[in-house]
Structure formats: C-alpha cells, structure tokens
Design a protein around this motif. Sequence first.
Motif, short mmCIF file in Angstrom:
data_model
loop_
_atom_site.label_atom_id
_atom_site.label_comp_id
_atom_site.label_asym_id
_atom_site.label_seq_id
_atom_site.Cartn_x
_atom_site.Cartn_y
_atom_site.Cartn_z
N LYS A 287 -12.15 -5.86 13.59
CA LYS A 287 -13.48 -5.45 13.13
C LYS A 287 -13.51 -3.93 12.93
O LYS A 287 -14.18 -3.42 12.03
N GLN A 288 -12.77 -3.25 13.79
CA GLN A 288 -12.73 -1.78 13.74
C GLN A 288 -11.55 -1.33 12.89
O GLN A 288 -10.41 -1.50 13.30
N ILE A 289 -11.82 -0.78 11.73
CA ILE A 289 -10.72 -0.29 10.89
C ILE A 289 -10.73 1.24 10.92
O ILE A 289 -11.78 1.86 10.71
N LYS A 290 -9.57 1.81 11.23
CA LYS A 290 -9.51 3.29 11.34
C LYS A 290 -9.26 3.89 9.97
O LYS A 290 -8.48 3.34 9.17
N SER A 291 -9.85 5.04 9.71
CA SER A 291 -9.66 5.71 8.41
C SER A 291 -8.24 6.25 8.31
O SER A 291 -7.51 6.34 9.31
N LEU A 292 -7.86 6.66 7.11
CA LEU A 292 -6.46 7.01 6.86
C LEU A 292 -6.37 8.03 5.75
O LEU A 292 -7.20 8.05 4.83
N LYS A 293 -5.32 8.87 5.83
CA LYS A 293 -4.98 9.77 4.72
C LYS A 293 -3.59 9.36 4.29
O LYS A 293 -2.67 9.38 5.11
N ILE A 294 -3.42 8.95 3.08
CA ILE A 294 -2.12 8.40 2.70
C ILE A 294 -1.76 8.73 1.25
O ILE A 294 -2.65 8.91 0.41
N LYS A 295 -0.45 8.85 0.99
CA LYS A 295 0.03 9.13 -0.36
C LYS A 295 0.93 7.98 -0.79
O LYS A 295 1.73 7.50 0.02
N THR A 296 0.86 7.59 -2.04
CA THR A 296 1.85 6.63 -2.53
C THR A 296 3.13 7.40 -2.81
O THR A 296 3.10 8.58 -3.17
N ALA A 297 4.26 6.73 -2.65
CA ALA A 297 5.56 7.40 -2.82
C ALA A 297 6.62 6.36 -3.13
O ALA A 297 6.45 5.17 -2.83
N PRO A 298 7.75 6.80 -3.73
CA PRO A 298 8.85 5.86 -3.94
C PRO A 298 9.31 5.28 -2.61
O PRO A 298 9.10 5.89 -1.55
N TYR A 299 9.95 4.11 -2.65
CA TYR A 299 10.45 3.46 -1.44
C TYR A 299 11.36 4.42 -0.68
O TYR A 299 12.14 5.12 -1.31
N GLY A 301 8.50 4.91 0.92
CA GLY A 301 7.10 5.33 1.08
C GLY A 301 6.14 4.19 0.80
O GLY A 301 6.57 3.07 0.48
N PHE A 302 4.85 4.48 0.86
CA PHE A 302 3.85 3.44 0.62
C PHE A 302 3.78 3.13 -0.88
O PHE A 302 3.62 4.03 -1.70
N PRO A 303 3.91 1.86 -1.28
CA PRO A 303 4.03 1.52 -2.71
C PRO A 303 2.74 1.69 -3.52
O PRO A 303 1.67 1.28 -3.06
N THR A 304 2.88 2.28 -4.68
CA THR A 304 1.75 2.40 -5.60
C THR A 304 1.17 1.02 -5.95
O THR A 304 -0.02 0.88 -6.18
N ASP A 305 2.02 0.00 -5.93
CA ASP A 305 1.55 -1.35 -6.28
C ASP A 305 0.64 -1.96 -5.21
O ASP A 305 0.10 -3.05 -5.41
N LEU A 306 0.48 -1.28 -4.07
CA LEU A 306 -0.46 -1.78 -3.05
C LEU A 306 -1.62 -0.82 -2.84
O LEU A 306 -2.45 -1.03 -1.95
N GLN A 307 -1.66 0.21 -3.68
CA GLN A 307 -2.69 1.24 -3.50
C GLN A 307 -4.11 0.68 -3.67
O GLN A 307 -5.00 0.92 -2.86
N ALA A 308 -4.32 -0.12 -4.71
CA ALA A 308 -5.66 -0.65 -4.99
C ALA A 308 -6.11 -1.59 -3.86
O ALA A 308 -7.28 -1.56 -3.45
N LEU A 370 -2.83 -5.42 -13.37
CA LEU A 370 -2.38 -6.43 -12.41
C LEU A 370 -2.89 -6.20 -10.99
O LEU A 370 -3.51 -7.06 -10.39
N ARG A 371 -2.60 -5.03 -10.44
CA ARG A 371 -2.96 -4.81 -9.03
C ARG A 371 -4.45 -4.52 -8.87
O ARG A 371 -5.05 -4.83 -7.85
N ALA A 372 -5.08 -3.93 -9.90
CA ALA A 372 -6.52 -3.72 -9.85
C ALA A 372 -7.23 -5.07 -9.78
O ALA A 372 -8.20 -5.24 -9.05
N SER A 373 -6.73 -6.06 -10.52
CA SER A 373 -7.36 -7.39 -10.53
C SER A 373 -7.39 -7.97 -9.13
O SER A 373 -8.40 -8.52 -8.70
N VAL A 374 -6.27 -7.85 -8.43
CA VAL A 374 -6.21 -8.47 -7.12
C VAL A 374 -7.09 -7.71 -6.12
O VAL A 374 -7.66 -8.30 -5.20
N SER A 375 -7.27 -6.41 -6.34
CA SER A 375 -8.14 -5.66 -5.43
C SER A 375 -9.59 -6.14 -5.58
O SER A 375 -10.35 -6.17 -4.61
N LEU A 376 -9.96 -6.55 -6.79
CA LEU A 376 -11.32 -7.06 -6.99
C LEU A 376 -11.50 -8.39 -6.26
O LEU A 376 -12.55 -8.67 -5.69
N ILE A 377 -10.45 -9.22 -6.27
CA ILE A 377 -10.53 -10.48 -5.51
C ILE A 377 -10.72 -10.17 -4.03
O ILE A 377 -11.56 -10.77 -3.36
#
Length: 417
Positions: A287-299, A301-308, A370-377
């Motif tokens: 229930k408690q989600i902590k805020s975050l500061k994050i950058k997308t980066a090449p592997y 790193g955190f994938p741009t395809d999961l940013q949305a 593609l990834r924006a669509s799934v973020s809307l779902i």
Amino acid sequence: MQKLEVFGAFKLKGQVRISGSKNASLPILAGSLLSNKKIVLKNLPKVKDIETMLSLLKSLGSKIKISDNQVTIDNSNQNKKFASYNLVKTMRAGILVLGPLLAKFGYAKVSLPGGCAIGTRPIDIHLKALSKLGVKFKIYNGYVIAKASKGLIGNTIKFPKLSVGATENLIIAACLAKGTTFLLNCAIEPEIKDLVNFLIKTGCKIKWVAKRKIKITGVSELKETNYSVMFDRIEAGTYLVAAAVTEGKIKIQNIKPDIINTELNILKKIGSKITIKKNEVQITGSKQIKSLKIKTAPYPGFPTDLQAQLMVLLCKANKNSIIQENIFENRFMHVAELNRMGAKILTRGNKAIIKGGINFAPAELMATDLRASVSLILAALTAKGKSVINRIYHLDRGYENIESKLRKVGAKIRRLN
Ligand code: UD1
C-alpha cells in the motif's frame, strides 16, 4: 478499429507465464538468414512484430513452417535482397536484415525503418560501422542501397554510442566476413547475448573478450540448429508492475530472475515484497509506495522499455518522483494520457516530475506506442470504473495474449471490435 475495455480496480492475484522475448527473437530471425541449413526456433512470442519479421523473411525467399510451438526456417533457396517499405515501416528491427544480406550477397536494398514514434531513431551508427567492413551506401527514395563489391572484410570497429540494433546488425554481418572483426563499445543487453548464443550454436565464431568487446572470426558455412529464445524481460517487468500497482500478488514464471536484477531491486526499494526462486519471482505489492529518482540507461541500467510502466506506479508514491529518460528523446507520450486520468506529471526536457498520491480516474484513452499503451492499461487497472483504450494495435506488436494473461490474474479486461 479494436479497443480494450478495462474495469478497475481489482487486486491482481495468481500466476503469469512469461513468453519468449520479442527483442531477442527479432535479431535471431534476421541472423537465421546467414544459414543455408534448417533452423528450428522455439519460444518465439506470438506477437505482430514477429509475424512482420517472418513475412519479411518470406519476402526475401525464406521458406517458413509455423507449428504450434516452433518455427522452422529453410533458407536453402533464399536469394532476394530487397526489404520493402511495407514490411519495414511498422517495425524498426527490419533494418536488422541489412547486415546478413550484405554478408551473404554483398548487396542489399532495405527500406529505412519506421517503428514507434518515440524519437527520430536514425541508423547512422549501423551504416558507419558497416562501411568499416567495406560497404558503400546510397540513400535513395527512402531506401538504403548497400554494396560490398569485394564482400565484407573484417575490421576493428568502435561504436560511438551504445546501440542495441547496431551491435546486433554488426555481429550478424561479421559472422561471414573475411578475417577477424573486433567490435568495441558494444551494447550488452541480454537479447544481444541470446543472439550471440544462437549464432554460436549455428557455427559462428564469436567470443566476448571483454565486457563490451566481441571478437568474431568469419566462417563460410553454418550448421543446422535448434534454439529456444530467452524470456521477455520487458513483459516480465510489466506484470511485476501490474502486481505492484494493484497491490496484488503474482508469481512471474518461466524467467531467469538474475537478468532482471535491476528491476527487482527497484521494486523492492519502493516497497514491494519480492521472493526469488530459480525460474520464478513472486511479488506482493504494498500500500505504501516510496518515491524514487531514477534514470533510464543501457543494460544493466533501468530499461527505457519499462519507463512508462514504472511512471504509473510512481504516481501512487508517498512523495514526488523524478524519471530521467536517457535513451529516446520523445518517450513521454503516455504523460498526456495519464494526466487525463488524473495524474500530475510535468515534463521538462528529458525529465518527468511525477506527483505521488494519485488515484487514477477512468477515461477513454488513445495508445501512442507499444510501451505507452501498456502503461495506460496499468493505470486503468487501478482506476475505479470503465476505461477504454483505443489504437491498441501498438500493444499487439509486443505483448502476447495480454488480455487473457491479465484476466487469468483477475483483471476485468476485454477486446472490442
Ligand atoms: C532496441 C529495442 C528497443 C529498446 C532500445 C533501447 C529492439 C527490437 N528494440 O531498439 O525496444 O527501447 O533497444 O534499449 O530490440 N541511435 C542513433 N543512431 C543509430 C542507432 C541508434 O543515434 O544508428 C540512437 C537511438 O536514436 C537511441 C539510442 O541510440 O537514442 C539507442 O538506440 P538503440 O539501442 O539502437 O535502440 P534500437 O536497437 O532501435
């Protein structure tokens, strides 16, 4: 045009079996062009981009047999060198046939790619690197016309920037080049490692000699191969977020958890409970989600395809979060639609400032990529009431059976014609 209707808000519970990786299958299918022998591929996902790549291979003269759980490719009479606009326009990965066609025939005419509208997406790195193997180019009428009159000749190439597609194109091309090629500053996404494993199995001589350096010794003939493609780490990440954002509990199956270490650590950091097993991860959303500061980066790193997808989750955090998009310059197209659902996201250049504590409201929405669509779902799954998502053909490019997989874990979602 088809739409998706989503009724929220329900906690998702159960198990999701992750499909084969789209982004590994695409270069592997392109790489299959190198061989004149039979290739059997398993675990290809049943998504539109794979259908498009198979149509592209057929148009090049490949014989393809599709059965329930495998695709058999026979390139013994593959002799065409022309990849048409119609097939490459919807899928940027179409450019990956350039390398193998040049390696095989010393000539190729390939349409400049289309794909998601998430940036200009040039192919200059692919072309510059191929030119170092002896290729001369002309761009004419939207096509790259490429010739290597003496065939491809090995060389040492340092990529000016990490590029997944350029690394893949060059690895494939160099497999049949004369002599030895060294590729430096390679992208090291797991899908590239999977491509290399496939090519090695077909008889190519490839060695990772350092973290981002590959040595390829050209060969003249390849062998028959059977290969099973790796799991889709972006699909896995998407269902992990689906569980987290609905405060649900899902087992994500058929994966290798160490490949998604970065994603799992981030989900832990923001409060999800994660249990890791050999080929499976269980996530329990908090229930408690902590805020975050994050950058997308090449592997890795955190994938741009999961940013949305992550952005949707951060809309529910306790404080403001910041996401910096470092890979594509125009990848915040989901923001306007999420804001229509009540999110408060501000973009400044490549940064998105995401206000926490949001309860999404249902809405009629338009998918943009593609990834924006799934973020809307994902947002719609948490919004009480009915949301409708239009233009879902983007979604079908990369997610296998998304409605049935989501329904199996308790989502109320259906496709309307
Ligand atoms: C692949 C993935 C895509 C993912 C991306 C980054 C596939 C089929 N697609 O795309 O899902 O989002 O990696 O992880 O695997 N660039 C140039 N010139 C080039 C090539 C790329 O400037 O010649 C730029 C791109 O515009 C982008 C960056 O380099 O800003 C990275 O692109 P790249 O890694 O090549 O992505 P793709 O292979 O297209």
